[in-house]
Design an enzyme around this catalytic site. Structure first.
Site, mmCIF file in Angstrom:
data_model
loop_
_atom_site.group_PDB
_atom_site.id
_atom_site.type_symbol
_atom_site.label_atom_id
_atom_site.label_comp_id
_atom_site.label_asym_id
_atom_site.label_seq_id
_atom_site.Cartn_x
_atom_site.Cartn_y
_atom_site.Cartn_z
ATOM 1 C CG ASP A 20 -1.962 1.126 1.155
ATOM 2 O OD1 ASP A 20 -1.956 1.895 0.174
ATOM 3 O OD2 ASP A 20 -2.767 1.239 2.103
ATOM 4 C CG ASP A 28 -1.226 2.113 7.320
ATOM 5 O OD1 ASP A 28 -1.193 1.809 8.534
ATOM 6 O OD2 ASP A 28 -1.916 3.042 6.868
#
Length: 260
Positions: free
Chosen positions: A186, A205
């Site tokens: 991501d 993340d």
């Protein structure tokens, strides 16, 4: 959900009861809300991510990825992880720096995209392919795409395809892998941290981290510069990474991203 509202860069956030309990008296600062409804809060020198039930976010998958990647790269150290009926939480130690989409970096996009490009190259160089137990390959993601979203949820540049079937047909013949790396999963701009000196400071993340062509990350990283800084910053990011543009792989992995 909780009994307290606090501000974040994207507006007020309701603080879940689990986050209130984890704060244990620390000041709670709203940091981020993602498109799936996941929330991030700062608790002093700690961060907690919250994924409400039904969001599709799996923080239990992120904890082992952070633990593995932390042996080689600058990622948050896991302090705890848990789940309850209302959702899941992941508690990590704070890293230095702030998100590449803070106002100070939006005012200096050249610095921000340079840090993102260099940081992504550093991550790809640091994480050992031969030891990685996690997969983010095209085959794995195509299986998910067949169960995924429809045109209404896609980026405007893909909606003209009309149907998932037509989009999947375009994805049926993936381009050859340019370079196999351990991808972030991501690589949007908010997930790069930048230090006060304007240099890359870490990544956050990493719930989808896994083996894939490096263009699976690069396609999304460059795409996100348009959303966060405006047009004209894709090529500077690629230059900072150290690679020439690849329109075919970029288009392929952006469409795959949309469908998954």
């Amino acid at each position: 959900m909780g009994r307290m509202r606090i501000d974040s860069p994207q507006g007020p956030l309701v603080v879940p009861e689990a986050v209130l309990a984890l704060a244990d008296g620390d000041t709670i600062e709203g940091v981020w809300r993602n498109e799936a409804g996941g929330l991030t809060f700062r608790l002093g020198e700690r961060f907690v991510k919250w994924a409400p039930s039904g969001s599709g976010l799996d923080l239990a998958a992120e904890a082992p990825r952070l633990g593995w990647a932390g042996r080689f790269a600058r990622v948050p150290r896991v302090l705890g992880q848990g789940a309850e009926a209302a959702g899941q939480w992941l508690l990590t130690a704070a890293l230095p720096g702030g998100m590449a989409v803070l106002d100070e970096w939006k005012r200096e996009p050249a610095t921000a995209v340079r840090a993102i490009g260099r940081g992504l190259r550093a991550l790809h160089e640091a994480l050992p392919v031969e030891d990685c137990p996690f997969d983010w390959s095209t085959g794995t993601r195509l299986a998910r795409a067949r169960r995924g979203s429809g045109p209404a949820d896609w980026h405007p540049e893909h909606r003209h395809l009309g149907t998932a079937e037509r989009a999947l047909a375009l994805l049926a013949d993936p381009p050859p892998v340019d370079r196999l790396v351990v991808c972030h999963g991501d690589a949007c701009a908010p997930n790069t941290l930048i230090g006060p000196d304007g240099e890359f400071a870490g990544h956050v993340d990493l719930g989808a981290l896994g083996l894939a062509d490096r263009w699976a990350d690069l396609a999304v990283a460059t795409w996100s510069t348009n959303w966060n800084y405006g047009p004209g910053w894709e090529l500077p990011l690629l230059a900072a990474y150290g690679v020439e543009p690849d329109p075919v792989r970029t288009a392929y992995y952006r469409l795959l991203w949309d469908l998954t």
